[in-house]
Scaffold this active site. Structure first.
Site, PDB file in Angstrom:
ATOM      1  N   GLU A  89     -17.264-109.475  70.736  1.00  0.00           N
ATOM      2  CA  GLU A  89     -16.829-110.861  70.557  1.00  0.00           C
ATOM      3  C   GLU A  89     -16.572-111.534  71.901  1.00  0.00           C
ATOM      4  OE1 GLU A  89     -16.822-112.467  67.835  1.00  0.00           O
ATOM      5  OE2 GLU A  89     -17.058-110.842  66.376  1.00  0.00           O
ATOM      6  N   CYS A 112      -9.004-109.666  62.751  1.00  0.00           N
ATOM      7  CA  CYS A 112      -9.665-109.219  63.972  1.00  0.00           C
ATOM      8  C   CYS A 112      -9.468-110.231  65.084  1.00  0.00           C
ATOM      9  CB  CYS A 112     -11.140-108.966  63.708  1.00  0.00           C
ATOM     10  SG  CYS A 112     -11.369-107.573  62.582  1.00  0.00           S
ATOM     11  N   HIS A 143     -16.961-106.194  66.807  1.00  0.00           N
ATOM     12  CA  HIS A 143     -17.186-106.109  65.365  1.00  0.00           C
ATOM     13  C   HIS A 143     -18.404-105.216  65.110  1.00  0.00           C
ATOM     14  CE1 HIS A 143     -14.733-109.702  63.822  1.00  0.00           C
ATOM     15  NE2 HIS A 143     -14.483-108.725  62.987  1.00  0.00           N
TER      16      HIS A 143
HETATM   17  N1  PCA Z   1     -12.236-106.570  59.873  1.00  0.00           N
HETATM   18  C1  PCA Z   1     -11.459-107.738  59.540  1.00  0.00           C
HETATM   19  C2  PCA Z   1     -10.039-107.297  59.596  1.00  0.00           C
HETATM   20  C3  PCA Z   1     -10.058-105.817  59.584  1.00  0.00           C
HETATM   21  C4  PCA Z   1     -11.462-105.452  59.876  1.00  0.00           C
HETATM   22  O1  PCA Z   1     -11.883-104.309  60.082  1.00  0.00           O
HETATM   23  C5  PCA Z   1     -11.818-108.954  60.384  1.00  0.00           C
HETATM   24  O2  PCA Z   1     -12.988-109.090  60.764  1.00  0.00           O
HETATM   25  O3  PCA Z   1     -10.963-109.801  60.661  1.00  0.00           O
END
Ligand code: PCA
Length: 204
Positions: A80, A142, A166
Protein backbone atom coordinates in the site's frame (compact mmCIF):
# COMPACT_ATOMS: atom_id res chain seq x y z
CA UNK A 1 20.76 -7.81 13.53
CA UNK A 2 17.65 -5.71 13.07
CA UNK A 3 14.15 -6.43 14.31
CA UNK A 4 11.06 -6.62 12.13
CA UNK A 5 7.59 -6.59 13.62
CA UNK A 6 5.37 -8.58 11.26
CA UNK A 7 1.65 -8.48 11.94
CA UNK A 8 -1.37 -10.33 10.57
CA UNK A 9 -5.10 -10.33 11.29
CA UNK A 10 -7.69 -12.80 12.51
CA UNK A 11 -10.60 -13.83 10.21
CA UNK A 12 -13.37 -11.26 9.63
CA UNK A 13 -16.66 -10.75 7.77
CA UNK A 14 -17.24 -13.57 5.26
CA UNK A 15 -13.56 -14.60 5.34
CA UNK A 16 -13.48 -17.72 7.50
CA UNK A 17 -9.70 -17.97 7.19
CA UNK A 18 -7.23 -15.09 7.19
CA UNK A 19 -4.14 -16.22 5.22
CA UNK A 20 -2.06 -13.54 6.95
CA UNK A 21 -2.35 -15.46 10.25
CA UNK A 22 -0.67 -18.58 8.95
CA UNK A 23 2.00 -16.54 7.17
CA UNK A 24 3.06 -14.51 10.20
CA UNK A 25 2.96 -17.61 12.44
CA UNK A 26 5.23 -19.46 10.04
CA UNK A 27 7.70 -16.60 9.71
CA UNK A 28 7.94 -15.90 13.45
CA UNK A 29 11.57 -16.18 14.56
CA UNK A 30 12.93 -16.49 10.99
CA UNK A 31 15.84 -14.30 9.90
CA UNK A 32 15.65 -12.78 6.42
CA UNK A 33 18.55 -10.60 5.32
CA UNK A 34 19.40 -8.41 8.30
CA UNK A 35 15.99 -8.79 9.94
CA UNK A 36 14.82 -11.20 12.61
CA UNK A 37 11.05 -11.47 12.55
CA UNK A 38 8.76 -11.10 15.52
CA UNK A 39 5.17 -11.88 14.62
CA UNK A 40 1.89 -10.78 16.15
CA UNK A 41 -1.72 -11.39 15.22
CA UNK A 42 -4.22 -8.60 15.78
CA UNK A 43 -7.97 -8.58 16.20
CA UNK A 44 -10.32 -6.91 13.71
CA UNK A 45 -11.61 -4.29 16.12
CA UNK A 46 -11.80 -0.54 15.49
CA UNK A 47 -11.63 0.21 19.23
CA UNK A 48 -8.37 -1.64 19.89
CA UNK A 49 -6.43 -2.74 16.78
CA UNK A 50 -4.46 0.51 16.54
CA UNK A 51 -3.55 0.30 20.22
CA UNK A 52 -2.60 -3.35 19.79
CA UNK A 53 -0.11 -2.37 17.08
CA UNK A 54 1.37 0.42 19.22
CA UNK A 55 1.69 -1.95 22.20
CA UNK A 56 3.55 -4.45 20.02
CA UNK A 57 5.83 -1.67 18.74
CA UNK A 58 6.61 -0.53 22.29
CA UNK A 59 7.23 -4.11 23.41
CA UNK A 60 9.42 -5.23 20.50
CA UNK A 61 11.07 -1.87 19.61
CA UNK A 62 11.38 -2.88 15.94
CA UNK A 63 13.52 -1.22 13.27
CA UNK A 64 10.67 -1.77 10.83
CA UNK A 65 7.02 -2.82 10.80
CA UNK A 66 5.27 -4.70 8.03
CA UNK A 67 1.58 -5.32 8.59
CA UNK A 68 -0.22 -7.84 6.41
CA UNK A 69 -3.92 -7.96 5.64
CA UNK A 70 -6.23 -9.92 3.41
CA UNK A 71 -7.82 -8.05 0.49
CA UNK A 72 -10.42 -10.61 -0.62
CA UNK A 73 -11.02 -10.21 -4.35
CA UNK A 74 -7.60 -8.84 -5.27
CA UNK A 75 -5.45 -10.82 -7.70
CA UNK A 76 -2.04 -9.43 -6.77
CA UNK A 77 0.32 -8.81 -3.86
CA UNK A 78 -0.26 -5.13 -3.21
CA UNK A 79 2.04 -3.02 -1.02
CA UNK A 80 0.00 0.00 0.00
CA UNK A 81 1.18 3.51 -0.84
CA UNK A 82 -1.00 5.58 1.47
CA UNK A 83 -3.03 5.45 4.70
CA UNK A 84 -5.83 7.99 5.22
CA UNK A 85 -7.21 9.46 8.44
CA UNK A 86 -10.62 7.83 8.13
CA UNK A 87 -12.55 4.97 9.67
CA UNK A 88 -15.59 3.89 7.72
CA UNK A 89 -17.05 0.61 6.69
CA UNK A 90 -18.53 -2.73 7.42
CA UNK A 91 -18.85 -4.02 10.97
CA UNK A 92 -15.70 -5.15 12.74
CA UNK A 93 -15.63 -8.39 14.75
CA UNK A 94 -17.42 -6.62 17.61
CA UNK A 95 -20.18 -5.40 15.32
CA UNK A 96 -18.99 -1.77 15.27
CA UNK A 97 -19.39 0.03 11.97
CA UNK A 98 -17.93 3.58 11.90
CA UNK A 99 -19.12 6.27 9.49
CA UNK A 100 -16.66 8.97 8.34
CA UNK A 101 -14.72 9.00 11.64
CA UNK A 102 -11.17 10.31 12.04
CA UNK A 103 -8.57 7.82 13.28
CA UNK A 104 -6.65 10.65 14.98
CA UNK A 105 -8.65 13.85 15.55
CA UNK A 106 -5.54 16.05 15.23
CA UNK A 107 -3.67 13.84 12.79
CA UNK A 108 -2.79 14.76 9.19
CA UNK A 109 -5.13 13.62 6.40
CA UNK A 110 -2.73 10.91 5.25
CA UNK A 111 0.67 9.26 5.54
CA UNK A 112 2.77 7.65 2.81
CA UNK A 113 4.29 4.22 3.44
CA UNK A 114 7.96 4.37 4.42
CA UNK A 115 8.60 0.86 3.09
CA UNK A 116 10.43 0.47 -0.27
CA UNK A 117 7.17 -0.39 -2.04
CA UNK A 118 8.32 0.19 -5.63
CA UNK A 119 11.38 -2.02 -5.12
CA UNK A 120 9.17 -4.67 -3.49
CA UNK A 121 6.81 -4.72 -6.46
CA UNK A 122 9.67 -4.81 -8.98
CA UNK A 123 11.35 -7.67 -7.18
CA UNK A 124 8.10 -9.66 -6.86
CA UNK A 125 7.37 -9.31 -10.58
CA UNK A 126 10.96 -10.20 -11.48
CA UNK A 127 10.62 -13.42 -9.46
CA UNK A 128 7.31 -14.28 -11.14
CA UNK A 129 4.73 -13.10 -8.63
CA UNK A 130 1.78 -10.86 -9.61
CA UNK A 131 2.22 -7.56 -7.77
CA UNK A 132 1.44 -3.88 -8.01
CA UNK A 133 1.37 -0.83 -5.76
CA UNK A 134 -2.10 -0.14 -4.37
CA UNK A 135 -3.17 3.46 -3.96
CA UNK A 136 -5.86 2.71 -1.41
CA UNK A 137 -5.79 0.57 1.70
CA UNK A 138 -9.52 1.26 2.09
CA UNK A 139 -11.04 2.65 5.28
CA UNK A 140 -11.35 -0.57 7.25
CA UNK A 141 -8.94 -2.05 9.82
CA UNK A 142 -5.92 -2.39 7.52
CA UNK A 143 -5.89 1.31 6.70
CA UNK A 144 -6.46 2.00 10.40
CA UNK A 145 -3.43 0.01 11.50
CA UNK A 146 -1.22 1.38 8.72
CA UNK A 147 -2.17 4.95 9.69
CA UNK A 148 -1.51 4.33 13.40
CA UNK A 149 1.96 2.86 12.74
CA UNK A 150 3.02 5.77 10.56
CA UNK A 151 1.46 8.30 12.94
CA UNK A 152 3.43 6.78 15.84
CA UNK A 153 6.70 7.01 13.88
CA UNK A 154 5.95 10.62 12.89
CA UNK A 155 4.97 11.68 16.42
CA UNK A 156 8.06 10.08 17.93
CA UNK A 157 10.39 11.27 15.17
CA UNK A 158 11.34 7.62 14.81
CA UNK A 159 13.36 6.22 11.92
CA UNK A 160 11.27 3.04 12.15
CA UNK A 161 10.00 2.13 8.69
CA UNK A 162 6.38 1.18 8.57
CA UNK A 163 3.75 0.15 6.09
CA UNK A 164 1.20 -2.35 4.91
CA UNK A 165 0.93 -5.12 2.33
CA UNK A 166 -2.44 -6.49 1.26
CA UNK A 167 -2.48 -10.04 -0.06
CA UNK A 168 -5.11 -12.01 -2.01
CA UNK A 169 -6.92 -15.05 -0.60
CA UNK A 170 -5.09 -18.36 -0.18
CA UNK A 171 -6.54 -21.42 -1.95
CA UNK A 172 -7.78 -22.63 1.45
CA UNK A 173 -9.88 -19.49 1.89
CA UNK A 174 -11.00 -19.38 -1.75
CA UNK A 175 -12.36 -22.93 -1.48
CA UNK A 176 -14.41 -21.98 1.57
CA UNK A 177 -15.51 -18.60 0.22
CA UNK A 178 -16.28 -19.68 -3.32
CA UNK A 179 -16.11 -16.30 -5.09
CA UNK A 180 -12.58 -14.90 -4.85
CA UNK A 181 -9.29 -15.36 -6.71
CA UNK A 182 -6.44 -16.99 -4.83
CA UNK A 183 -2.71 -17.68 -4.64
CA UNK A 184 -1.16 -20.71 -2.93
CA UNK A 185 -0.04 -20.36 0.67
CA UNK A 186 3.54 -21.20 -0.38
CA UNK A 187 3.57 -18.43 -2.99
CA UNK A 188 2.07 -15.93 -0.55
CA UNK A 189 4.70 -16.90 2.00
CA UNK A 190 7.52 -16.54 -0.52
CA UNK A 191 6.15 -13.19 -1.66
CA UNK A 192 6.30 -11.88 1.90
CA UNK A 193 9.84 -13.24 2.25
CA UNK A 194 10.82 -11.39 -0.94
CA UNK A 195 9.38 -8.12 0.42
CA UNK A 196 11.43 -8.52 3.61
CA UNK A 197 14.61 -9.25 1.60
CA UNK A 198 13.99 -6.06 -0.39
CA UNK A 199 13.51 -4.10 2.82
CA UNK A 200 16.81 -5.44 4.14
CA UNK A 201 18.65 -4.65 0.88
CA UNK A 202 17.18 -1.16 0.72
CA UNK A 203 18.67 -0.31 4.13
CA UNK A 204 22.21 -0.77 2.76
N1 PCA B 1 -8.09 -7.23 6.00
C1 PCA B 1 -8.99 -6.18 6.40
C2 PCA B 1 -8.91 -6.13 7.88
C3 PCA B 1 -8.25 -7.38 8.31
C4 PCA B 1 -7.67 -7.95 7.08
O1 PCA B 1 -6.93 -8.94 7.01
C5 PCA B 1 -8.74 -4.87 5.66
O2 PCA B 1 -8.34 -4.91 4.49
O3 PCA B 1 -8.97 -3.79 6.21
Amino acid sequence: MKKLLLTGFEPFLSYTVNPTMKIVEELDGETIGDYTIQSKIMTVDFASSGKQLLDHIKETEPDAVISLGLAGGRYKITPERIAINCKDGEPDNNGYSPVDEAIQEDGPPAYMSTLPIRKMVNSLIEKGYPAEISNTAGTYLCNNVMYEGLHYAAQNKSSMKSGFIHIPASHELALQHGKIPSISHEDLLNSVRICIEVLSESDK
